[in-house]
Design a protein around this motif. Structure first.
Motif, PDB file in Angstrom:
ATOM      1  N   SER A  44      73.997  20.871  46.130  1.00  0.00           N
ATOM      2  CA  SER A  44      73.696  21.557  47.380  1.00  0.00           C
ATOM      3  C   SER A  44      72.318  22.193  47.338  1.00  0.00           C
ATOM      4  O   SER A  44      71.533  22.081  48.291  1.00  0.00           O
ATOM      5  CB  SER A  44      74.762  22.624  47.669  1.00  0.00           C
TER       6      SER A  44
ATOM      7  N   HIS B 258      85.311  11.792  43.722  1.00  0.00           N
ATOM      8  CA  HIS B 258      85.289  11.105  45.018  1.00  0.00           C
ATOM      9  C   HIS B 258      85.204  12.113  46.168  1.00  0.00           C
ATOM     10  O   HIS B 258      84.507  11.861  47.166  1.00  0.00           O
ATOM     11  CB  HIS B 258      86.513  10.208  45.160  1.00  0.00           C
ATOM     12  N   GLU B 259      85.875  13.246  46.031  1.00  0.00           N
ATOM     13  CA  GLU B 259      85.761  14.298  47.050  1.00  0.00           C
ATOM     14  C   GLU B 259      84.338  14.851  47.093  1.00  0.00           C
ATOM     15  O   GLU B 259      83.804  15.145  48.169  1.00  0.00           O
ATOM     16  CB  GLU B 259      86.754  15.422  46.749  1.00  0.00           C
ATOM     17  N   LEU B 260      83.720  14.976  45.924  1.00  0.00           N
ATOM     18  CA  LEU B 260      82.339  15.447  45.858  1.00  0.00           C
ATOM     19  C   LEU B 260      81.414  14.478  46.583  1.00  0.00           C
ATOM     20  O   LEU B 260      80.508  14.886  47.332  1.00  0.00           O
ATOM     21  CB  LEU B 260      81.937  15.589  44.389  1.00  0.00           C
TER      22      LEU B 260
ATOM     23  N   ALA C   2      82.139  12.586  49.009  1.00  0.00           N
ATOM     24  CA  ALA C   2      82.385  12.618  50.449  1.00  0.00           C
ATOM     25  C   ALA C   2      81.561  13.688  51.157  1.00  0.00           C
ATOM     26  O   ALA C   2      81.269  13.563  52.353  1.00  0.00           O
ATOM     27  CB  ALA C   2      83.876  12.842  50.718  1.00  0.00           C
ATOM     28  N   VAL C   3      81.148  14.727  50.421  1.00  0.00           N
ATOM     29  CA  VAL C   3      80.378  15.812  51.044  1.00  0.00           C
ATOM     30  C   VAL C   3      78.905  15.795  50.640  1.00  0.00           C
ATOM     31  O   VAL C   3      78.125  16.600  51.142  1.00  0.00           O
ATOM     32  CB  VAL C   3      80.993  17.195  50.734  1.00  0.00           C
ATOM     33  N   HIS C   4      78.538  14.888  49.725  1.00  0.00           N
ATOM     34  CA  HIS C   4      77.145  14.798  49.301  1.00  0.00           C
ATOM     35  C   HIS C   4      76.668  13.352  49.451  1.00  0.00           C
ATOM     36  O   HIS C   4      76.892  12.526  48.558  1.00  0.00           O
ATOM     37  CB  HIS C   4      76.989  15.247  47.842  1.00  0.00           C
ATOM     38  N   PRO C   5      76.002  13.003  50.533  1.00  0.00           N
ATOM     39  CA  PRO C   5      75.520  11.630  50.724  1.00  0.00           C
ATOM     40  C   PRO C   5      74.563  11.156  49.638  1.00  0.00           C
ATOM     41  O   PRO C   5      74.342   9.949  49.495  1.00  0.00           O
ATOM     42  CB  PRO C   5      74.805  11.697  52.078  1.00  0.00           C
TER      43      PRO C   5
ATOM     44  N   ASP D 273      78.729  20.588  42.428  1.00  0.00           N
ATOM     45  CA  ASP D 273      78.672  20.821  43.880  1.00  0.00           C
ATOM     46  C   ASP D 273      77.553  21.800  44.221  1.00  0.00           C
ATOM     47  O   ASP D 273      76.718  21.553  45.109  1.00  0.00           O
ATOM     48  CB  ASP D 273      80.021  21.366  44.349  1.00  0.00           C
ATOM     49  N   SER D 274      77.504  22.910  43.499  1.00  0.00           N
ATOM     50  CA  SER D 274      76.490  23.932  43.755  1.00  0.00           C
ATOM     51  C   SER D 274      75.085  23.403  43.480  1.00  0.00           C
ATOM     52  O   SER D 274      74.156  23.607  44.279  1.00  0.00           O
ATOM     53  CB  SER D 274      76.765  25.159  42.888  1.00  0.00           C
TER      54      SER D 274
END
Length: 445
Positions: free
Chosen positions: A440, A356-358, A360-363, A436-437
């Motif tokens: 991105s 869920h945190e991931l 929040a930073v990746h639409p 995450d990486s």
């Protein structure tokens, strides 16, 4: 021809595969299969020693991870004692495996019919329901996968069934999926109510007296890891009871620890009223896929149908000694090492919150859903329209994850986050960092 001994093991494995092996669900000419040499726990490696974090659990089946020493030892010990036997005979490993599975299934079940895997478990559950009820039709959801044999593939709801619909008597309906609702629902409760109403209409239109069974993955897996909304499982049970329809829960992928419970329908979040199906199919996690094994868990009422009547089904390798010895060891290890509890804790306290945190930073992550170590990230090109991310971009993402050291599970526009039930907190953090990486870099590219 060059001697096999003069070729490096990875090159030999690849060349032999491409020359002689015909792969499933694939156009053969363009395949470039990865070659693996070994594994341990959540790690798998190739012949050159390149290590990958296995967040696919292969096909969501290595629930206790790779090469658990106690299970490997149990297979070796059984191989020394008795490698195979006619399934008409009895042997200790099969009896012990059946006993443990019935004990884990809980009250209301009596027998286990062993199969070679999940598809023929589904096949035989459908056969039992038809013979028990004297009816023919089978209902199943469009977003589902039940295996690649006659009735199992016809019961499947995705594209794979279309070229294989040779079995008769199969009817499909839409199950709940709020993120892409077929019912214009705005809440989980609305989705459940409207999906059940739709199903009731299908039952009436097909003729309730003609329907033998309704088969449902407790949590549809290959179709996107879709936990049922509140009240849905109870609603299925009520509809089946009202019309004398056998309810089959397909727990092939969701069972044996994957959801943080022994079976997905034991999970109090998903099934607060404790609904029990008439038949349960299983495979995969029962012995972590170390040796092929599946089966059907049967209640007394259906077992009694075949006390004096021959059950017209059987398999040469039903309850195979090596497979059932692996199952006994796997289930004992899972109980003694708290592996099911670990899956529940990881999902609740570590993996779920991190995903869920991931998001929040990746639409690009349109929805996060799951339980235990059974999660999916739904990736979208546009978070407003929810247009699925393209196949080309998903392929690029898979390449980015592999390059970073992860073996991912990619399906359509989704990442299925499905590590072994033994995964540690540190390994989850490593996996999240890799997601995450890669995400991105995908967005920056």
């Amino acid at each position: 021809m060059t001697s096999n001994t003069e070729i490096a093991p990875d090159q030999l494995a690849y060349s032999l595969d491409r020359e002689y092996v015909f792969h499933s669900w694939s156009a053969q000419a363009s395949l470039t299969p990865r070659v693996f040499a070994g594994g341990e726990g959540t790690i798998i490696w190739d012949h050159e020693g390149h290590r990958l974090l296995d967040f696919s659990s292969q096909l969501v089946n290595t629930n206790i991870g790779h090469q658990h020493p106690r299970v490997v030892a149990a297979i070796k010990e059984q191989a020394d004692r008795l490698t195979t036997v006619n399934p008409a005979h009895a042997h200790l490993a099969r009896g012990r495996a059946a006993q443990r599975i019935i004990e884990l299934a809980g009250d209301g079940y009596e027998k286990v019919f062993f199969t070679n895997g999940g598809a023929d478990a589904v096949e035989n559950a459908i056969r039992m329901a038809r013979l028990h009820t004297g009816r023919d039709k089978v209902l199943s959801a469009y977003r589902s996968y039940h295996g690649n044999t006659g009735a199992a593939i016809a019961a499947t709801g995705d594209w794979r069934r279309v070229s294989n619909e040779y079995a008769h008597g199969h009817v499909h309906f839409f199950g709940p999926f709020l993120y892409r609702s077929e019912f214009w629902a705005e809440t989980p409760e609305q989705e459940s109510e409207r999906a059940l109403q739709h199903l009731e209409h299908v039952i009436r239109a097909e003729g309730p007296g003609s329907i033998a069974a309704l088969i449902m993955e407790t949590i549809p897996g290959s179709s996107g890891i879709l936990p049922p909304p509140p009240g849905y499982l109870a609603g299925l049970r009520a509809l089946c009871d009202a019309h004398g329809i056998m309810l089959i829960f397909d727990e092939v992928m969701a069972g044996f620890g994957r959801t943080g419970d022994w079976f997905a329908h034991h999970n109090s979040q998903l099934n607060p009223t404790g609904v029990r199906p008439d038949l349960i199919t299983f495979a995969k996690g029962v012995n972590s896929g170390y040796v092929p094994l599946g089966g059907v868990i049967i209640p007394p009422a259906i077992a009694r149908t075949f006390d004096e009547r021959v059950f017209p089904g059987g398999l040469t390798y039903s309850g195979h000694p090596l497979a059932t010895a692996a199952a006994v060891a796997t289930l004992d290890v899972m109980a003694e090492e708290g592996i099911v509890e670990n899956a529940a804790r990881i999902g609740r306290d570590v993996l779920g919150p991190a995903l869920h945190e991931l998001a929040a930073v990746h639409p690009i992550i349109g929805e996060v859903r799951g339980v235990g170590v059974f999660w999916a990230l739904e990736l979208v090109a546009d978070p407003v329209t929810r247009e699925p991310l393209s196949a080309a971009r998903m392929a690029a993402l898979k390449g980015l994850l592999l390059a970073r050291g992860m073996l991912p599970f990619i399906a359509e526009n989704r990442i299925h986050v499905v590590p072994p039930c033994t995964v540690s907190d540190a390994e989850v953090r490593e996996g999240i960092a890799l997601y995450d990486s890669a995400l991105s870099d995908l967005m920056a590219g």
